[in-house]
Design a protein around this motif. Structure first.
Motif, PDB file in Angstrom:
ATOM      1  N   UNK A  79      35.562  43.166  27.568  1.00 23.65           N
ATOM      2  CA  UNK A  79      35.761  44.548  27.122  1.00 23.65           C
ATOM      3  C   UNK A  79      35.960  45.511  28.300  1.00 23.65           C
ATOM      4  N   UNK A  80      36.343  44.985  29.447  1.00 25.08           N
ATOM      5  CA  UNK A  80      36.529  45.802  30.639  1.00 25.08           C
ATOM      6  C   UNK A  80      37.977  46.298  30.712  1.00 25.08           C
ATOM      7  N   UNK A  81      38.187  47.338  31.506  1.00 28.01           N
ATOM      8  CA  UNK A  81      39.539  47.879  31.669  1.00 28.01           C
ATOM      9  C   UNK A  81      40.376  47.020  32.608  1.00 28.01           C
ATOM     10  N   UNK A 113      41.874  45.172  28.091  1.00 31.98           N
ATOM     11  CA  UNK A 113      42.177  45.522  29.475  1.00 31.98           C
ATOM     12  C   UNK A 113      43.164  44.576  30.133  1.00 31.98           C
ATOM     13  N   UNK A 114      43.480  44.893  31.365  1.00 27.99           N
ATOM     14  CA  UNK A 114      44.432  44.117  32.152  1.00 27.99           C
ATOM     15  C   UNK A 114      43.738  42.913  32.779  1.00 27.99           C
ATOM     16  N   UNK A 165      41.908  46.195  42.782  1.00 25.36           N
ATOM     17  CA  UNK A 165      40.806  47.136  42.600  1.00 25.36           C
ATOM     18  C   UNK A 165      41.144  48.518  43.145  1.00 25.36           C
ATOM     19  N   UNK A 166      41.742  48.583  44.329  1.00 22.18           N
ATOM     20  CA  UNK A 166      42.103  49.875  44.921  1.00 22.18           C
ATOM     21  C   UNK A 166      43.104  50.615  44.034  1.00 22.18           C
ATOM     22  N   UNK A 167      44.086  49.884  43.528  1.00 20.81           N
ATOM     23  CA  UNK A 167      45.059  50.498  42.623  1.00 20.81           C
ATOM     24  C   UNK A 167      44.361  51.005  41.368  1.00 20.81           C
ATOM     25  N   UNK A 168      43.416  50.212  40.865  1.00 21.03           N
ATOM     26  CA  UNK A 168      42.693  50.576  39.647  1.00 21.03           C
ATOM     27  C   UNK A 168      41.825  51.808  39.865  1.00 21.03           C
ATOM     28  N   UNK A 169      41.093  51.853  40.981  1.00 24.76           N
ATOM     29  CA  UNK A 169      40.219  52.996  41.268  1.00 24.76           C
ATOM     30  C   UNK A 169      41.038  54.272  41.400  1.00 24.76           C
ATOM     31  N   UNK A 170      42.195  54.183  42.041  1.00 27.67           N
ATOM     32  CA  UNK A 170      43.040  55.365  42.204  1.00 27.67           C
ATOM     33  C   UNK A 170      43.513  55.905  40.860  1.00 27.67           C
ATOM     34  N   UNK A 171      43.879  55.001  39.967  1.00 32.65           N
ATOM     35  CA  UNK A 171      44.332  55.450  38.649  1.00 32.65           C
ATOM     36  C   UNK A 171      43.171  55.842  37.754  1.00 32.65           C
TER      37      UNK A 171
END
Length: 433
Positions: free
Chosen positions: A208-210, A231-232, A419-425
């Motif tokens: 159930x995570x993004x 999620x992706x 992860x970096x891409x995800x945190x930025x978005x």
């Protein structure tokens, strides 16, 4: 009250599942004592030592929590699996519940106060009767697990609204406190990411995570059996194994055999196995490696023979232990995969004849590990390969997507990229809180 049950059924998905109830008692005992008296004592001890004790301790450091990327951990293994993120994302901080045991990292993990957890225990009896109505056998067996879970969600939701973390990264998707944090994050509109840190079972909760960073195809197939995947999903291999990719075992001779055991293994059978092995292979060294949660006394086993030693799982990382051996013997354990990644020949050998969980992870079915159904087969298998140990690391490709690719040994880089891409978005989601 109906909504309470829906929420806590999700939080307790694994431990109140039919699959978990059917596990051997030795496996369930690691979560909840088999003895009714011990379960009662556990509840009383938890109430007095942890709940009441939490009331008088101030543990939070707001400046280290507000607006950060949280790496939520529930064990020492979780910490080891996520520490590469802190090195790549300086804004990331490790976070755990107030009294959670994180092993050697206890003193350096940021804590969330759970003193208000006691305010929610009025929900226990109504929930207990609701669970009895729907899952009678599991409720009678695991009421202590239900008791322990009460209040995590409610307290964590308050903390998330107060500190507004940028993102929360998990390495555990099934422990009640981790489930509570996940569901609280979803309620608070905070994005979540999950990094698989151990082998997966089809009785786990649905993802159930993004963002889901899984090790390989095996995990994805099993999670799809658990339910719809939210999620992706990206397959990134095993980041914690990166540092050891250049140290894969290259020896063709068997000089040291490791025996990885856990709470499901019978101490008497472990003892008999060691006695037989030391008699039949007197020139080989043996290292016994218990599971970190196994508190049984293994020291006496080293007196069986001078070529037996014990690996302390609380001080020696798993891959450091594997780096010292040529062959790994275990029953149902995720250590088979970790061994093969280091080109250590792994053999499935059941050490509990009364409570057998044959090939629980599917390691034999998918060719990761060889198998010996009795000691004679094991002895012959070892004897035939003493001077020609097989090369096995490519067997792990189904479980680890980076093996044999350009990203082999670079899973951390791949995971950090996603992860970096995800945190930025995720920043806009943070601003909406």
């Amino acid at each position: 009250m109906k909504n309470w049950y829906v929420l806590y059924s999700n939080i307790l998905h694994l431990h109140f599942s039919d699959g978990f109830y059917k596990l051997p008692e030795s496996a369930k005992n690691a979560v909840s004592p088999t003895s009714l008296v011990k379960r009662l004592l556990k509840v009383l001890g938890y109430s007095l030592v942890r709940l009441v004790g939490n009331l008088f301790k101030s543990v939070e450091q707001p400046g280290k929590l507000k607006g950060k990327v949280w790496l939520y951990v529930v064990s020492q293994n979780n910490y080891d699996s996520l520490k590469f993120i802190q090195e790549g994302i300086p804004d990331a901080v490790f976070v755990a519940g107030q009294s959670k045991e994180i092993g050697k990292y206890n003193a350096i993990v940021n804590r969330l106060s759970l003193r208000k957890k006691v305010l929610y225990y009025y929900k226990f009896l109504p929930l207990y009767f609701q669970f009895l109505k729907h899952k009678k056998e599991s409720t009678l067996r695991f009421y202590d697990v239900l008791f322990d879970a009460i209040g995590f969600y409610e307290v964590y939701l308050q903390k998330l609204r107060k500190y507004k973390p940028a993102t929360i990264v998990f390495a555990n998707d099934h422990n009640p406190d981790a489930r509570a944090m996940l569901l609280a994050a979803k309620a608070a509109g905070i994005n979540t990411a999950y990094i698989q840190h151990a082998s997966v079972s089809p009785i786990f909760p649905p993802l159930q995570f993004d963002l889901n960073l899984l090790e390989g195809q095996d995990a994805l197939v099993k999670y799809k059996l658990c339910g719809p995947v939210e999620g992706k999903v990206e397959l990134v291999g095993m980041p914690k194994a990166d540092a050891y990719a250049n140290y894969r075992n290259t020896s063709q001779q068997i000089g040291t055999i490791g025996i990885g055991c856990n709470l499901m293994d019978d101490l008497g059978e472990i003892t008999r196995l060691l006695r037989q092995l030391t008699i039949d292979f007197p020139s080989i060294n043996f290292i016994l490696r218990p599971h970190p949660r196994d508190k049984r006394d293994f020291k006496t086993l080293s007196t069986i023979s001078s070529n037996i030693s014990i690996s302390d799982p609380r001080t020696e990382p798993t891959f450091d232990y594997l780096n010292r051996i040529d062959v790994q013997l275990s029953g149902n354990s995720g250590i088979h995969l970790e061994a093969v990644l280091l080109n250590v020949w792994s053999i499935f050998y059941n050490m509990n004849s009364t409570e057998s969980l044959h090939d629980y992870y599917g390691f034999i079915a998918h060719g990761l590990a060889d198998a010996a159904t009795n000691y004679s087969e094991l002895r012959d298998l070892l004897q035939s390969s003493l001077n020609q140990k097989p090369e096995v690391y490519l067997r792990a490709k189904y479980y680890n997507a980076t093996v044999g690719t350009e990203h082999d040994g670079k899973s951390s880089e791949l995971a950090l990229k996603y992860l970096k891409e995800f945190v930025q978005t995720s920043q806009p989601a943070k601003a909406k809180l």
